[in-house]
Design a protein around this motif. Structure first.
Motif, mmCIF file in Angstrom:
data_model
loop_
_atom_site.group_PDB
_atom_site.id
_atom_site.type_symbol
_atom_site.label_atom_id
_atom_site.label_comp_id
_atom_site.label_asym_id
_atom_site.label_seq_id
_atom_site.Cartn_x
_atom_site.Cartn_y
_atom_site.Cartn_z
ATOM 1 N N LEU A 23 0.824 -1.199 0.000
ATOM 2 C CA LEU A 23 0.000 0.000 0.000
ATOM 3 C C LEU A 23 0.862 1.255 0.000
ATOM 4 C CD1 LEU A 23 -2.598 -1.221 2.628
ATOM 5 C CD2 LEU A 23 -2.945 -1.055 0.159
ATOM 6 N N GLU A 24 0.513 2.184 -0.854
ATOM 7 C CA GLU A 24 1.246 3.456 -0.915
ATOM 8 C C GLU A 24 0.670 4.396 0.133
ATOM 9 O OE1 GLU A 24 2.440 6.950 -4.132
ATOM 10 O OE2 GLU A 24 1.320 5.176 -4.776
ATOM 11 N N ILE A 25 1.481 4.786 1.100
ATOM 12 C CA ILE A 25 1.048 5.697 2.161
ATOM 13 C C ILE A 25 2.086 6.793 2.334
ATOM 14 C CG2 ILE A 25 -0.433 4.080 3.417
ATOM 15 C CD1 ILE A 25 1.872 3.388 5.228
ATOM 16 N N HIS A 26 1.624 7.968 2.773
ATOM 17 C CA HIS A 26 2.522 9.116 2.863
ATOM 18 C C HIS A 26 2.374 9.919 4.155
ATOM 19 C CE1 HIS A 26 3.483 8.553 -1.386
ATOM 20 N NE2 HIS A 26 2.194 8.497 -1.627
ATOM 21 N N THR A 27 1.268 9.791 4.847
ATOM 22 C CA THR A 27 1.016 10.679 5.976
ATOM 23 C C THR A 27 1.221 9.992 7.316
ATOM 24 O OG1 THR A 27 -1.350 10.157 5.998
ATOM 25 C CG2 THR A 27 -0.647 12.026 4.654
ATOM 26 N N LEU A 28 1.545 10.809 8.320
ATOM 27 C CA LEU A 28 1.663 10.336 9.692
ATOM 28 C C LEU A 28 1.381 11.515 10.611
ATOM 29 C CD1 LEU A 28 5.345 10.254 10.825
ATOM 30 C CD2 LEU A 28 4.782 10.809 8.475
ATOM 31 N N PRO A 29 0.960 11.254 11.844
ATOM 32 C CA PRO A 29 0.621 12.357 12.747
ATOM 33 C C PRO A 29 1.832 13.235 13.051
ATOM 34 C CG PRO A 29 -0.288 10.283 13.536
ATOM 35 C CD PRO A 29 0.661 9.939 12.432
ATOM 36 N N ARG A 30 1.591 14.537 13.093
ATOM 37 C CA ARG A 30 2.624 15.493 13.508
ATOM 38 C C ARG A 30 2.606 15.602 15.029
ATOM 39 N NH1 ARG A 30 1.647 20.535 12.578
ATOM 40 N NH2 ARG A 30 -0.522 20.275 11.975
ATOM 41 N N GLU A 31 3.770 15.543 15.640
ATOM 42 C CA GLU A 31 3.857 15.622 17.106
ATOM 43 C C GLU A 31 3.801 17.077 17.528
ATOM 44 O OE1 GLU A 31 6.463 13.740 20.800
ATOM 45 O OE2 GLU A 31 7.215 13.639 18.739
ATOM 46 N N THR A 32 2.613 17.538 17.829
ATOM 47 C CA THR A 32 2.402 18.910 18.257
ATOM 48 C C THR A 32 1.916 18.930 19.706
ATOM 49 O OG1 THR A 32 0.076 18.958 17.569
ATOM 50 C CG2 THR A 32 1.731 19.549 15.906
#
Length: 275
Positions: free
Chosen positions: A194-203
């Motif tokens: 699976l092509e994936i690109h996003t992940l949560p930003r640590e804010t």
């Protein structure tokens, strides 16, 4: 089962299509973290969980070889109250975006290979843009989207595990160690394609939101470690081919993947009344 690459891929697809989910979610960063939250405190995916919470608790599931999370129970206890507390303006606020490794690669390349980008416009800084959008999103809205993401994870697990059980029944199989190994091999192979690109930003907002997760608090250190794991999964995902499936089939994965998206969208539209 399924693994985080599958959960992340399904989250990306839901947010990318003209779906009830995409129209409902405002803090996509929190929603994306929510889609892996039920696995964090179990201790299998994230290292350093000194006091793990049993799967049967995090996933609202009866213990069994192929458990089916009670997603409706989670919705009624945790999602519905948060939805009911939101004001009308919370539904129309701006968006908070997750991190995108494609933009991060572009940013690093512009630093190290500046000559290649002469005369080209630089993209807006991801963190700065995200921070500006966060100003329009209330904390209660972020908490709702995080919890909604956790529900989407349980919905996905329920559908996948139900279909695996049915596949076993149809082919005369039963849960066993041999079955577990074959099933895990197949899910690992499918997930990697699976092509994936996003992940949560640590804010600061994301950490605070996870600490307020209504089912159980998640400590900042555990959030950080989960994001490190997610980063590595996203960075290494997207292979062209996989080893031959040992138990399941291409048709099975394609069909159930799409079924999860449709089931999530349909349930959310019916329960929120915001199709």
């Amino acid at each position: 089962m399924p693994s985080w690459n599958i959960h992340i891929a399904q989250t990306e697809r839901l947010l990318a299509r003209d779906s009830a989910v995409a129209r409902a979610v405002r803090d996509e960063n929190a929603f994306l973290l929510g889609n892996v939250i039920p696995d964090i405190m179990v201790g299998y995916m994230v290292p350093g969980i000194a006091e793990p919470i049993p799967y049967r608790v995090t996933h609202c599931a009866e213990p069994s070889p192929i458990p089916k999370p009670r997603e409706r129970e989670f919705w009624d206890e945790f999602v519905a109250p948060l939805a009911g507390a939101l004001r009308e303006g919370d539904w129309a606020c701006g968006r908070v975006e997750p991190a995108d490794l494609r933009r991060e690669v572009d940013r690093v390349n512009r630093i190290h290979f500046a000559h290649r980008y002469q005369g080209k416009d630089a993209p807006a800084a991801l963190d700065a843009g995200g921070a500006r959008r966060e100003d329009t999103v209330g904390f209660e809205r972020s908490l709702f989207d995080l919890t909604l993401g956790a529900w989407a994870h349980l919905m996905a697990d329920n559908v996948w595990n139900t279909r695996v059980n049915e596949f076993l029944d149809a082919h005369g199989g039963k849960p066993s160690e041999e079955f577990r190994i074959k099933k895990q091999n197949d899910f690992d192979g499918f997930g990697k394609t699976l092509e994936i690109h996003t992940l949560p930003r640590e804010t600061e907002r994301l950490v605070r939101t996870a600490s307020a997760f209504p089912q159980y608090a998640i400590e900042p250190a555990h959030v950080h470690d989960a994001l490190v794991v997610a980063h590595e999964i996203v960075r290494t995902n997207g292979v062209a081919v996989h080893a031959p499936y040992m138990l399941l089939t291409e048709e099975f994965f394609s069909s159930v993947f799409d079924e999860v998206l449709d089931a999530t969208e349909t349930a959310l539209a019916e329960r929120l009344g915001r199709a």
